[in-house]
Design a protein around this motif. Structure first.
Motif, short mmCIF file in Angstrom:
data_model
loop_
_atom_site.label_atom_id
_atom_site.label_comp_id
_atom_site.label_asym_id
_atom_site.label_seq_id
_atom_site.Cartn_x
_atom_site.Cartn_y
_atom_site.Cartn_z
N TYR A 14 0.64 -1.12 -0.03
CA TYR A 14 -0.03 -0.03 -0.03
C TYR A 14 0.68 1.04 -0.10
O TYR A 14 1.85 1.45 -0.71
CB TYR A 14 -0.94 -0.05 1.18
N VAL A 15 0.38 2.45 0.92
CA VAL A 15 1.36 3.73 0.66
C VAL A 15 2.78 3.64 0.99
O VAL A 15 3.47 3.82 0.18
CB VAL A 15 0.44 4.42 1.82
N ASP A 16 3.13 2.81 1.92
CA ASP A 16 4.75 2.62 2.33
C ASP A 16 5.15 2.08 0.95
O ASP A 16 6.49 2.72 0.53
CB ASP A 16 4.78 1.96 3.26
N GLY A 17 4.83 1.15 0.24
CA GLY A 17 5.56 0.56 -0.76
C GLY A 17 5.44 1.70 -2.03
O GLY A 17 6.34 1.79 -2.52
N ALA A 18 4.39 2.14 -2.20
CA ALA A 18 4.19 3.01 -3.44
C ALA A 18 5.30 4.26 -3.19
O ALA A 18 6.11 4.72 -4.02
CB ALA A 18 2.67 3.75 -3.36
N MET A 19 5.57 4.79 -1.72
CA MET A 19 6.29 5.84 -1.48
C MET A 19 7.76 5.38 -1.87
O MET A 19 8.48 6.21 -2.29
CB MET A 19 5.98 6.45 -0.39
N ARG A 20 7.86 4.14 -1.45
CA ARG A 20 9.33 3.84 -1.70
C ARG A 20 9.80 3.71 -3.19
O ARG A 20 10.74 3.71 -3.49
CB ARG A 20 9.72 2.46 -0.77
N ILE A 21 8.74 3.17 -3.90
CA ILE A 21 8.87 3.26 -5.42
C ILE A 21 9.25 4.59 -5.97
O ILE A 21 10.13 4.78 -6.82
CB ILE A 21 7.63 2.38 -5.93
N VAL A 22 8.50 5.43 -5.53
CA VAL A 22 8.57 6.89 -6.02
C VAL A 22 9.91 7.34 -5.54
O VAL A 22 10.76 7.97 -6.37
CB VAL A 22 7.33 7.83 -5.57
N ALA A 23 10.56 6.93 -4.27
CA ALA A 23 11.96 7.47 -4.05
C ALA A 23 12.90 6.78 -4.94
O ALA A 23 13.80 7.37 -5.22
CB ALA A 23 11.88 7.26 -2.54
N PHE A 24 12.57 5.60 -5.19
CA PHE A 24 13.48 4.50 -5.96
C PHE A 24 13.74 5.46 -7.18
O PHE A 24 14.98 5.56 -7.70
CB PHE A 24 12.97 3.23 -6.19
N TYR A 25 12.62 5.81 -7.98
CA TYR A 25 12.57 6.36 -9.33
C TYR A 25 13.23 7.65 -9.24
O TYR A 25 14.04 8.19 -10.26
CB TYR A 25 11.40 6.32 -10.41
N ASP A 26 12.79 8.55 -8.17
CA ASP A 26 13.45 9.78 -7.90
C ASP A 26 15.02 9.59 -7.97
O ASP A 26 15.85 10.47 -8.47
CB ASP A 26 13.05 10.48 -6.83
N THR A 27 15.41 8.69 -7.51
CA THR A 27 17.06 8.55 -7.17
C THR A 27 17.62 8.17 -8.48
O THR A 27 18.66 8.70 -8.90
CB THR A 27 17.14 7.55 -6.21
N LEU A 28 16.84 7.26 -9.18
CA LEU A 28 17.32 7.03 -10.42
C LEU A 28 17.67 8.12 -11.49
O LEU A 28 18.55 8.48 -12.25
CB LEU A 28 16.65 5.91 -11.35
N MET A 29 16.34 9.01 -11.33
CA MET A 29 16.63 10.41 -12.13
C MET A 29 17.47 11.33 -11.80
O MET A 29 18.00 12.00 -12.52
CB MET A 29 14.99 11.04 -12.06
N ARG A 30 17.63 11.59 -10.49
CA ARG A 30 18.77 12.30 -10.12
C ARG A 30 19.92 11.77 -10.49
O ARG A 30 20.97 12.50 -10.69
CB ARG A 30 18.67 12.44 -8.22
N ARG A 31 20.32 10.57 -10.62
CA ARG A 31 21.64 10.04 -11.02
C ARG A 31 21.50 9.93 -12.41
O ARG A 31 22.86 9.58 -13.08
CB ARG A 31 21.65 8.46 -10.49
N ARG A 32 20.55 10.37 -13.19
CA ARG A 32 20.72 10.62 -14.63
C ARG A 32 21.23 9.41 -15.51
O ARG A 32 21.80 9.29 -16.42
CB ARG A 32 21.64 11.77 -15.07
N VAL A 33 20.52 8.24 -15.12
CA VAL A 33 20.78 7.02 -15.67
C VAL A 33 20.02 7.14 -17.10
O VAL A 33 19.05 7.78 -17.50
CB VAL A 33 20.11 5.86 -14.88
N ASP A 34 20.58 6.17 -17.93
CA ASP A 34 20.10 6.36 -19.33
C ASP A 34 19.10 5.02 -19.47
O ASP A 34 18.77 4.57 -18.31
CB ASP A 34 21.19 5.84 -20.40
N LEU A 35 18.65 4.76 -20.57
CA LEU A 35 17.38 3.99 -20.67
C LEU A 35 17.80 2.46 -20.39
O LEU A 35 16.90 1.86 -19.82
CB LEU A 35 16.81 3.97 -22.17
N ALA A 36 19.05 2.03 -20.78
CA ALA A 36 19.63 0.81 -20.38
C ALA A 36 19.42 0.59 -19.05
O ALA A 36 19.07 -0.60 -18.36
CB ALA A 36 20.80 0.45 -21.10
#
Length: 342
Positions: A14-36
């Motif tokens: 539920y909420v906790d899991g969704a928030m952790r997923i959002v944080a997971f992808y926010d971290t990826l975007m901050r690290r400027r990862v490519d598509l691969a």
């Protein structure tokens, strides 16, 4: 990536899991990862094959949960989401989960798609079709000077040594879809200008326009002149001829310059307005074919039925449609009457 090594199976649904997923992808975007890298991280998080496809390239990337290229044959997507950039769908992300979808798959795909759009924009090839209307207007406006027009075309992705086709479009379909259908090789850009859509393309496949689309095509020598021609050609389109090239109009293009007041005062044009839709279709087909039998074939009627209709139409118009003069007057009146609606 070790710090990001979480798994859906270990998350609260539920909420906790969704928030952790959002944080997971926010971290990826901050690290400027490519598509691969994004695909590898998503597959590891979901614990199943994850995929990315960009429409501009047509290529797909499928990654296993172990971070390697998926060796299994593609399976039907258990869940998928569009990748959207500047309000245009540029691709798709999906999961190939063997069993039923995880309760958090929808959240994961939503963030996966957002991150994919950011990566595509940063590293390419995003290849969006929709463009800034102000930039497109600058490229086709008669008020722009040559330097401003050249700069606008360059910013839109058009090389200075390539011709640019200009198309005026009326459609209920998304302009980006129409643009990619008529110019799949790209570059192609589209934008709405007032009540008309404009498409700029290096190549143009006239057969690619979908049903229901009206399109006027200008020349390629100058974008501003081509835009004027394209809008004029658009006025001459009809259900029978939905795509018109200005160059093919010839002297008929002069009809677009006649003042509306003069058109409404012409007796041949006012007589056209008294015809029923059925008679208008018959007259239009007869003018296009110049043959009773060919018109009958097009309308799937017996030639005697077409002859009776034409006799009735001729009396309404007070014209003898069997003569060259009568047929020419009828065609000019029908075409000019249609221009009043545009």
């Amino acid at each position: 990536m070790e710090a990001l090594a979480v798994r859906l199976s270990g998350l609260d649904p539920y909420v906790d899991g969704a928030m952790r997923i959002v944080a997971f992808y926010d971290t990826l975007m901050r690290r400027r990862v490519d598509l691969a890298a994004l695909a590898r991280a998503s597959a590891g998080l979901a614990e199943c094959v994850a995929g990315i496809r960009l429409h501009g390239t047509g290529r797909s990337t499928r990654v296993s949960p172990h971070g390697t290229q998926a060796s299994t044959p593609p399976a039907p997507a258990s869940t998928e989401a569009p990748i959207t950039l500047d309000e245009e769908e540029i691709g798709t992300v999906w999961l190939e989960r063997p069993g039923p979808p995880n309760p958090l798959d929808e959240v994961l795909l939503d963030r996966f798609a957002i991150a994919a759009a950011a990566a595509a924009e940063r590293y390419g090839p995003a290849r969006t079709t929709m463009a800034d209307p102000a930039l497109v207007e600058l490229a086709v406006s008669a008020e722009s000077d040559d330097a401003a027009r050249a700069r606008a075309l360059r910013l839109l992705g058009f090389a200075p040594d390539l011709p640019v086709h200009v198309v005026a479009v009326r459609t209920c379909l998304p302009l980006d879809r129409v643009g990619t259908l008529v110019c799949p090789a790209r570059p192609v850009k589209a934008a709405p200008l007032a009540d008309v859509g404009v498409i700029l393309a290096t190549t143009l496949d006239r057969t690619g326009f979908p049903a229901g689309v009206r399109a006027g095509i200008g020349a390629t020598d100058s974008p501003d002149r081509a835009w004027r021609q394209a809008r004029t050609a658009l006025r001459f389109t009809s259900a029978r001829e939905p795509v018109v090239h200005h160059a093919e109009l010839g002297a008929l293009a002069l009809l677009a310059d006649i003042p509306a007041e003069a058109v409404r005062d012409n007796p041949d044009v006012t007589a056209i307005a008294r015809l029923s839709p059925e008679d208008l279709e018959t007259l239009d087909t007869y003018c296009a074919t110049a043959s009773v039998r060919r018109a009958a074939d097009v309308l799937h009627l017996h030639h005697s039925s077409i002859a009776r209709r034409l006799d009735h139409i001729g009396k309404t118009l007070t014209l003898d449609l069997t003569t060259p003069t009568g047929l020419t007057r009828a065609r000019l009146a029908l075409t000019t009457w249609r221009l009043l609606d545009d």
